[in-house]
Scaffold this motif. Structure first.
Motif, PDB file in Angstrom:
ATOM      1  N   VAL A 244      33.649  51.147  36.964  1.00  0.00           N
ATOM      2  CA  VAL A 244      34.076  49.815  36.982  1.00  0.00           C
ATOM      3  C   VAL A 244      34.509  49.608  35.545  1.00  0.00           C
ATOM      4  O   VAL A 244      33.723  49.645  34.678  1.00  0.00           O
ATOM      5  CB  VAL A 244      33.324  48.871  37.624  1.00  0.00           C
ATOM      6  CG1 VAL A 244      33.863  47.381  37.394  1.00  0.00           C
ATOM      7  CG2 VAL A 244      32.850  48.899  38.882  1.00  0.00           C
ATOM      8  N   ASP A 245      35.844  49.287  35.299  1.00  0.00           N
ATOM      9  CA  ASP A 245      36.367  49.306  33.881  1.00  0.00           C
ATOM     10  C   ASP A 245      36.450  47.596  33.719  1.00  0.00           C
ATOM     11  O   ASP A 245      36.960  46.882  34.685  1.00  0.00           O
ATOM     12  CB  ASP A 245      37.623  49.948  33.876  1.00  0.00           C
ATOM     13  CG  ASP A 245      37.624  51.444  33.782  1.00  0.00           C
ATOM     14  OD1 ASP A 245      36.403  51.837  33.618  1.00  0.00           O
ATOM     15  OD2 ASP A 245      38.758  52.128  34.102  1.00  0.00           O
ATOM     16  N   VAL A 246      36.014  47.117  32.472  1.00  0.00           N
ATOM     17  CA  VAL A 246      36.278  45.916  31.817  1.00  0.00           C
ATOM     18  C   VAL A 246      37.007  45.734  30.715  1.00  0.00           C
ATOM     19  O   VAL A 246      36.652  46.653  29.619  1.00  0.00           O
ATOM     20  CB  VAL A 246      34.876  45.089  31.842  1.00  0.00           C
ATOM     21  CG1 VAL A 246      34.980  43.554  31.305  1.00  0.00           C
ATOM     22  CG2 VAL A 246      34.008  45.170  33.114  1.00  0.00           C
ATOM     23  N   ARG A 247      38.033  45.083  30.685  1.00  0.00           N
ATOM     24  CA  ARG A 247      38.872  44.719  29.340  1.00  0.00           C
ATOM     25  C   ARG A 247      39.331  43.236  29.452  1.00  0.00           C
ATOM     26  O   ARG A 247      40.049  42.557  30.267  1.00  0.00           O
ATOM     27  CB  ARG A 247      40.270  45.667  29.462  1.00  0.00           C
ATOM     28  CG  ARG A 247      40.079  47.087  29.438  1.00  0.00           C
ATOM     29  CD  ARG A 247      41.057  47.866  29.718  1.00  0.00           C
ATOM     30  NE  ARG A 247      41.081  49.398  29.929  1.00  0.00           N
ATOM     31  CZ  ARG A 247      40.948  50.029  30.976  1.00  0.00           C
ATOM     32  NH1 ARG A 247      41.184  49.144  31.967  1.00  0.00           N
ATOM     33  NH2 ARG A 247      40.930  51.235  31.158  1.00  0.00           N
TER      34      ARG A 247
ATOM     35  N   TRP B  23      38.676  40.971  32.290  1.00  0.00           N
ATOM     36  CA  TRP B  23      39.063  41.215  33.681  1.00  0.00           C
ATOM     37  C   TRP B  23      38.684  42.755  34.130  1.00  0.00           C
ATOM     38  O   TRP B  23      38.077  43.530  33.367  1.00  0.00           O
ATOM     39  CB  TRP B  23      40.608  41.786  33.750  1.00  0.00           C
ATOM     40  CG  TRP B  23      41.363  40.371  33.685  1.00  0.00           C
ATOM     41  CD1 TRP B  23      41.648  39.544  32.580  1.00  0.00           C
ATOM     42  CD2 TRP B  23      41.985  39.840  34.544  1.00  0.00           C
ATOM     43  NE1 TRP B  23      42.506  38.611  32.763  1.00  0.00           N
ATOM     44  CE2 TRP B  23      42.871  38.492  34.200  1.00  0.00           C
ATOM     45  CE3 TRP B  23      42.425  40.066  35.997  1.00  0.00           C
ATOM     46  CZ2 TRP B  23      43.644  37.729  34.864  1.00  0.00           C
ATOM     47  CZ3 TRP B  23      43.210  39.216  36.813  1.00  0.00           C
ATOM     48  CH2 TRP B  23      43.764  38.147  36.042  1.00  0.00           C
ATOM     49  N   PHE B  24      37.976  42.924  35.189  1.00  0.00           N
ATOM     50  CA  PHE B  24      37.393  44.244  35.687  1.00  0.00           C
ATOM     51  C   PHE B  24      38.158  44.927  36.836  1.00  0.00           C
ATOM     52  O   PHE B  24      38.961  44.419  37.455  1.00  0.00           O
ATOM     53  CB  PHE B  24      36.041  44.018  35.938  1.00  0.00           C
ATOM     54  CG  PHE B  24      35.600  43.420  37.417  1.00  0.00           C
ATOM     55  CD1 PHE B  24      35.480  44.372  38.467  1.00  0.00           C
ATOM     56  CD2 PHE B  24      35.379  42.106  37.482  1.00  0.00           C
ATOM     57  CE1 PHE B  24      35.236  43.737  39.601  1.00  0.00           C
ATOM     58  CE2 PHE B  24      35.101  41.604  38.683  1.00  0.00           C
ATOM     59  CZ  PHE B  24      34.865  42.511  39.651  1.00  0.00           C
ATOM     60  N   GLU B  25      38.566  46.185  36.791  1.00  0.00           N
ATOM     61  CA  GLU B  25      39.214  46.878  37.620  1.00  0.00           C
ATOM     62  C   GLU B  25      38.186  47.936  38.384  1.00  0.00           C
ATOM     63  O   GLU B  25      37.414  48.306  37.905  1.00  0.00           O
ATOM     64  CB  GLU B  25      40.256  47.808  36.830  1.00  0.00           C
ATOM     65  CG  GLU B  25      41.169  46.901  36.370  1.00  0.00           C
ATOM     66  CD  GLU B  25      42.291  47.841  35.556  1.00  0.00           C
ATOM     67  OE1 GLU B  25      42.254  49.146  35.795  1.00  0.00           O
ATOM     68  OE2 GLU B  25      43.036  47.209  34.555  1.00  0.00           O
ATOM     69  N   PHE B  26      38.492  47.883  39.659  1.00  0.00           N
ATOM     70  CA  PHE B  26      37.706  48.868  40.641  1.00  0.00           C
ATOM     71  C   PHE B  26      38.451  49.362  41.669  1.00  0.00           C
ATOM     72  O   PHE B  26      39.383  48.768  42.106  1.00  0.00           O
ATOM     73  CB  PHE B  26      36.351  48.317  41.136  1.00  0.00           C
ATOM     74  CG  PHE B  26      36.690  47.358  42.218  1.00  0.00           C
ATOM     75  CD1 PHE B  26      36.657  47.445  43.423  1.00  0.00           C
ATOM     76  CD2 PHE B  26      37.094  45.958  41.685  1.00  0.00           C
ATOM     77  CE1 PHE B  26      36.807  46.506  44.306  1.00  0.00           C
ATOM     78  CE2 PHE B  26      37.288  44.889  42.739  1.00  0.00           C
ATOM     79  CZ  PHE B  26      37.358  45.298  43.983  1.00  0.00           C
TER      80      PHE B  26
END
Length: 214
Positions: free
Chosen positions: A103-106, A109-112
């Motif tokens: 799970v990416d957080v930038r 915001w997070f993307e999954f």
């Protein structure tokens, strides 16, 4: 099945939202994690110009009970930590989905990635709408029914039809010859082929073997 990638705005109360806002150019990647009672144990990676500063911000956050830096190199740090913030896991339970790592957080915001049924995707969107969270559907990389558009019998007959040249122009195999090769009567072969063709066309146009164009 559906393979989709979502981008969702983190609630301000989540600890990683605060840290990622403080370091907007850093990328946080949750590699694995699980919840135990009131805490969660997680393995995370930080990519930044000064990852040590980011790790220190994580370690000092009130929601982090313990944090160990396992590995560090230029622009990257690997950490293991325990947090009392389990909102991510509660959100997943509400949507009846499993977490797909990473799970990416930038920058808040997070993307999954999500792999599931249309019903699960619809349920997730309902959860997001009810929570008033901003979100984006970044990609829908595949859509098909869980067992494909064809039954085993339809696939068997259509594969034989292709192999024998039934669909070639001009035809190299008559329906009677195909039926005889399959060991069925002509009417049965014809019905299976028509139904298989119908399911393939609907699946190609609508993403569902039983779908309808609106």
């Amino acid at each position: 099945m559906i393979n989709a990638r979502f981008r969702i705005e983190l609630p301000e109360t989540v600890w990683i939202a605060e840290v990622s806002d403080e370091f907007p150019r850093a990328t946080f990647r949750l590699l694995s994690g699980y919840r135990t009672d009131d805490t969660a144990l997680e393995l995370g990676e930080v990519t930044a110009e000064r990852p040590a500063d980011v790790v220190e911000a994580i370690r000092s956050h009130p929601s982090i009970d313990d944090c160990d830096r396992l590995q560090s190199e230029d622009g990257r740090a690997l950490t293991k930590y325990e947090t009392s913030d389990t909102d991510l896991y509660e959100f997943v339970e509400l949507s009846s989905l499993t977490i797909e790592f990473p799970v990416d957080v930038r920058n808040g915001w997070f993307e999954f990635d999500l792999t599931g049924t249309r019903e699960e995707l619809d349920r997730l969107q309902e959860v997001l709408d009810s929570a008033s969270l901003s979100y984006e559907l970044l990609s829908l990389v595949g859509s098909a029914e869980s067992e494909g558009p064809l039954t085993d019998r339809q696939r068997e007959v259509l594969e034989a039809a292709v192999r024998e040249g039934y669909f070639d122009v001009p035809r190299e195999c008559l329906l009677e010859e195909l039926a005889d090769d399959l060991g069925v009567d002509t009417s049965t072969a014809s019905v299976v082929i028509r139904r298989g063709e119908s399911r393939l066309v609907k699946w190609h146009l609508t993403g569902s073997a039983n779908g309808r164009l609106e």
